[in-house]
Design a protein around this motif. Structure first.
Motif, PDB file in Angstrom:
ATOM      1  N   HIS A 161       0.801  -1.281  -0.174  1.00  0.00           N
ATOM      2  CA  HIS A 161      -0.126   0.197   0.062  1.00  0.00           C
ATOM      3  C   HIS A 161       0.722   1.288  -0.020  1.00  0.00           C
ATOM      4  O   HIS A 161       2.089   1.046   0.116  1.00  0.00           O
ATOM      5  CB  HIS A 161      -1.030  -0.101   1.079  1.00  0.00           C
ATOM      6  CG  HIS A 161      -0.436   0.099   2.597  1.00  0.00           C
ATOM      7  ND1 HIS A 161       0.144  -1.161   3.273  1.00  0.00           N
ATOM      8  CD2 HIS A 161       0.236   1.128   3.244  1.00  0.00           C
ATOM      9  CE1 HIS A 161       0.712  -0.614   4.509  1.00  0.00           C
ATOM     10  NE2 HIS A 161       0.798   0.472   4.308  1.00  0.00           N
TER      11      HIS A 161
ATOM     12  N   HIS B 150       0.789   5.619   1.148  1.00  0.00           N
ATOM     13  CA  HIS B 150       0.024   6.672   2.045  1.00  0.00           C
ATOM     14  C   HIS B 150       0.190   8.143   1.287  1.00  0.00           C
ATOM     15  O   HIS B 150       1.075   8.179   0.501  1.00  0.00           O
ATOM     16  CB  HIS B 150       0.897   6.718   3.344  1.00  0.00           C
ATOM     17  CG  HIS B 150       0.696   5.598   4.218  1.00  0.00           C
ATOM     18  ND1 HIS B 150      -0.372   5.630   5.072  1.00  0.00           N
ATOM     19  CD2 HIS B 150       1.350   4.565   4.563  1.00  0.00           C
ATOM     20  CE1 HIS B 150      -0.414   4.265   5.634  1.00  0.00           C
ATOM     21  NE2 HIS B 150       0.553   3.825   5.293  1.00  0.00           N
TER      22      HIS B 150
ATOM     23  N   TRP C  92       4.413   3.347  -2.935  1.00  0.00           N
ATOM     24  CA  TRP C  92       4.038   1.971  -2.841  1.00  0.00           C
ATOM     25  C   TRP C  92       5.024   1.109  -2.322  1.00  0.00           C
ATOM     26  O   TRP C  92       6.026   1.078  -2.757  1.00  0.00           O
ATOM     27  CB  TRP C  92       3.584   1.343  -4.153  1.00  0.00           C
ATOM     28  CG  TRP C  92       2.828   0.257  -4.016  1.00  0.00           C
ATOM     29  CD1 TRP C  92       3.369  -1.051  -4.003  1.00  0.00           C
ATOM     30  CD2 TRP C  92       1.382   0.020  -3.853  1.00  0.00           C
ATOM     31  NE1 TRP C  92       2.355  -1.947  -3.961  1.00  0.00           N
ATOM     32  CE2 TRP C  92       1.167  -1.232  -3.811  1.00  0.00           C
ATOM     33  CE3 TRP C  92       0.092   1.128  -3.567  1.00  0.00           C
ATOM     34  CZ2 TRP C  92      -0.259  -1.726  -3.577  1.00  0.00           C
ATOM     35  CZ3 TRP C  92      -1.103   0.498  -3.427  1.00  0.00           C
ATOM     36  CH2 TRP C  92      -1.241  -1.026  -3.580  1.00  0.00           C
TER      37      TRP C  92
ATOM     38  N   TYR D 169      -3.249   6.643  12.840  1.00  0.00           N
ATOM     39  CA  TYR D 169      -4.068   5.739  11.880  1.00  0.00           C
ATOM     40  C   TYR D 169      -5.117   6.611  11.300  1.00  0.00           C
ATOM     41  O   TYR D 169      -5.923   7.192  12.112  1.00  0.00           O
ATOM     42  CB  TYR D 169      -4.427   4.467  12.472  1.00  0.00           C
ATOM     43  CG  TYR D 169      -5.473   3.792  11.409  1.00  0.00           C
ATOM     44  CD1 TYR D 169      -4.746   2.824  10.469  1.00  0.00           C
ATOM     45  CD2 TYR D 169      -6.670   3.709  11.289  1.00  0.00           C
ATOM     46  CE1 TYR D 169      -5.448   2.078   9.517  1.00  0.00           C
ATOM     47  CE2 TYR D 169      -7.302   2.955  10.518  1.00  0.00           C
ATOM     48  CZ  TYR D 169      -6.892   2.253   9.926  1.00  0.00           C
ATOM     49  OH  TYR D 169      -7.547   1.312   8.894  1.00  0.00           O
TER      50      TYR D 169
ATOM     51  N   GLU E  26      -7.620   5.859   7.943  1.00  0.00           N
ATOM     52  CA  GLU E  26      -7.863   4.829   6.807  1.00  0.00           C
ATOM     53  C   GLU E  26      -8.013   5.642   5.628  1.00  0.00           C
ATOM     54  O   GLU E  26      -7.560   5.195   4.158  1.00  0.00           O
ATOM     55  CB  GLU E  26      -9.376   4.068   6.874  1.00  0.00           C
ATOM     56  CG  GLU E  26      -9.653   2.993   5.830  1.00  0.00           C
ATOM     57  CD  GLU E  26      -8.430   2.119   5.386  1.00  0.00           C
ATOM     58  OE1 GLU E  26      -8.251   1.778   4.200  1.00  0.00           O
ATOM     59  OE2 GLU E  26      -7.778   1.655   6.469  1.00  0.00           O
TER      60      GLU E  26
ATOM     61  N   ASP F  55      -6.090   7.811   4.447  1.00  0.00           N
ATOM     62  CA  ASP F  55      -4.715   8.204   3.978  1.00  0.00           C
ATOM     63  C   ASP F  55      -3.938   7.171   3.292  1.00  0.00           C
ATOM     64  O   ASP F  55      -3.071   7.196   2.520  1.00  0.00           O
ATOM     65  CB  ASP F  55      -3.887   8.550   5.483  1.00  0.00           C
ATOM     66  CG  ASP F  55      -2.354   8.914   5.064  1.00  0.00           C
ATOM     67  OD1 ASP F  55      -2.278   9.965   4.292  1.00  0.00           O
ATOM     68  OD2 ASP F  55      -1.231   8.355   5.394  1.00  0.00           O
ATOM     69  N   TYR F  56      -4.645   5.874   3.414  1.00  0.00           N
ATOM     70  CA  TYR F  56      -4.225   4.713   2.655  1.00  0.00           C
ATOM     71  C   TYR F  56      -4.559   4.668   1.039  1.00  0.00           C
ATOM     72  O   TYR F  56      -5.790   4.951   0.925  1.00  0.00           O
ATOM     73  CB  TYR F  56      -4.613   3.335   3.361  1.00  0.00           C
ATOM     74  CG  TYR F  56      -3.980   3.179   4.759  1.00  0.00           C
ATOM     75  CD1 TYR F  56      -2.954   2.047   4.567  1.00  0.00           C
ATOM     76  CD2 TYR F  56      -4.293   4.008   5.703  1.00  0.00           C
ATOM     77  CE1 TYR F  56      -2.504   1.681   5.989  1.00  0.00           C
ATOM     78  CE2 TYR F  56      -3.691   3.485   6.864  1.00  0.00           C
ATOM     79  CZ  TYR F  56      -2.542   2.490   6.982  1.00  0.00           C
ATOM     80  OH  TYR F  56      -1.942   2.308   8.080  1.00  0.00           O
TER      81      TYR F  56
ATOM     82  N   ARG G 292      -4.808   1.503  -1.050  1.00  0.00           N
ATOM     83  CA  ARG G 292      -4.563   0.147  -0.862  1.00  0.00           C
ATOM     84  C   ARG G 292      -4.656  -0.583  -2.445  1.00  0.00           C
ATOM     85  O   ARG G 292      -4.378  -1.824  -2.368  1.00  0.00           O
ATOM     86  CB  ARG G 292      -5.507  -0.623  -0.044  1.00  0.00           C
ATOM     87  CG  ARG G 292      -5.446  -0.063   1.421  1.00  0.00           C
ATOM     88  CD  ARG G 292      -6.013  -0.705   2.375  1.00  0.00           C
ATOM     89  NE  ARG G 292      -6.196  -0.239   3.753  1.00  0.00           N
ATOM     90  CZ  ARG G 292      -5.235  -0.383   4.559  1.00  0.00           C
ATOM     91  NH1 ARG G 292      -4.283  -1.277   4.472  1.00  0.00           N
ATOM     92  NH2 ARG G 292      -5.457   0.085   5.947  1.00  0.00           N
TER      93      ARG G 292
END
Length: 148
Positions: free
Chosen positions: A59, A61, A104, A124, A126, A128-129, A131
């Motif tokens: 993944h 960011h 990545w 954390y 989500e 920001d990811y 995937r």
């Protein structure tokens, strides 16, 4: 008019050697916010009990910087910026790999008993990811230039 936005490349990912104190009772490696690493740590976690040869990560960011450390054992980190790819091996607890946003990254080829410690610049989130690899490539292409 076309403006260039800054985007990170795999060559912006750097190996950082931590200050280490060694003596006959063992060694201590020191990681300090904004001193030995280029960000303040807001979150830390570690990955362990990974079956030998298995993969993790895969993944990117949008905002978060990461520092990966092979606290025990070894593994490879494959990095991809949408144009270039690069692989490094982490196998010493006094080296960390700084991965800036927009890269990545996939951790692969874990040795048995490995522990991957991760320090991050953000808590954390989500959102920001990235995937999905195809979405990542679209995100990177969108950062290369824009019309203003």
């Amino acid at each position: 008019m076309v403006f260039k936005k800054t985007s990170n490349s795999v060559y912006d990912c750097s190996i950082i050697e931590f200050s280490t104190i060694e003596n006959r009772e063992g060694s201590i490696s020191i990681i300090e916010n904004d001193i030995s690493i280029p960000f303040a740590v807001k979150r830390s976690f570690y990955i362990y009990d990974i079956p030998a040869g298995k993969d993790r990560g895969a993944h990117a960011h949008k905002r978060c910087h990461q520092l990966l450390v092979a606290a025990c054992g070894s593994f490879e980190v494959e990095m991809d910026d949408g144009k270039s790819k690069r692989t490094v091996v982490l196998n010493r607890p006094y080296f960390g790999l700084h991965i800036p946003p927009g890269i990545w990254a996939a951790e692969k080829g874990f040795s048995g008993g490995s522990i991957c410690m991760v320090l991050t610049s953000e808590k954390y989130d989500e959102h920001d990811y990235l995937r999905d690899y195809e979405q990542f490539k679209q995100y990177v292409r969108g950062k290369d230039s824009f019309n203003g």
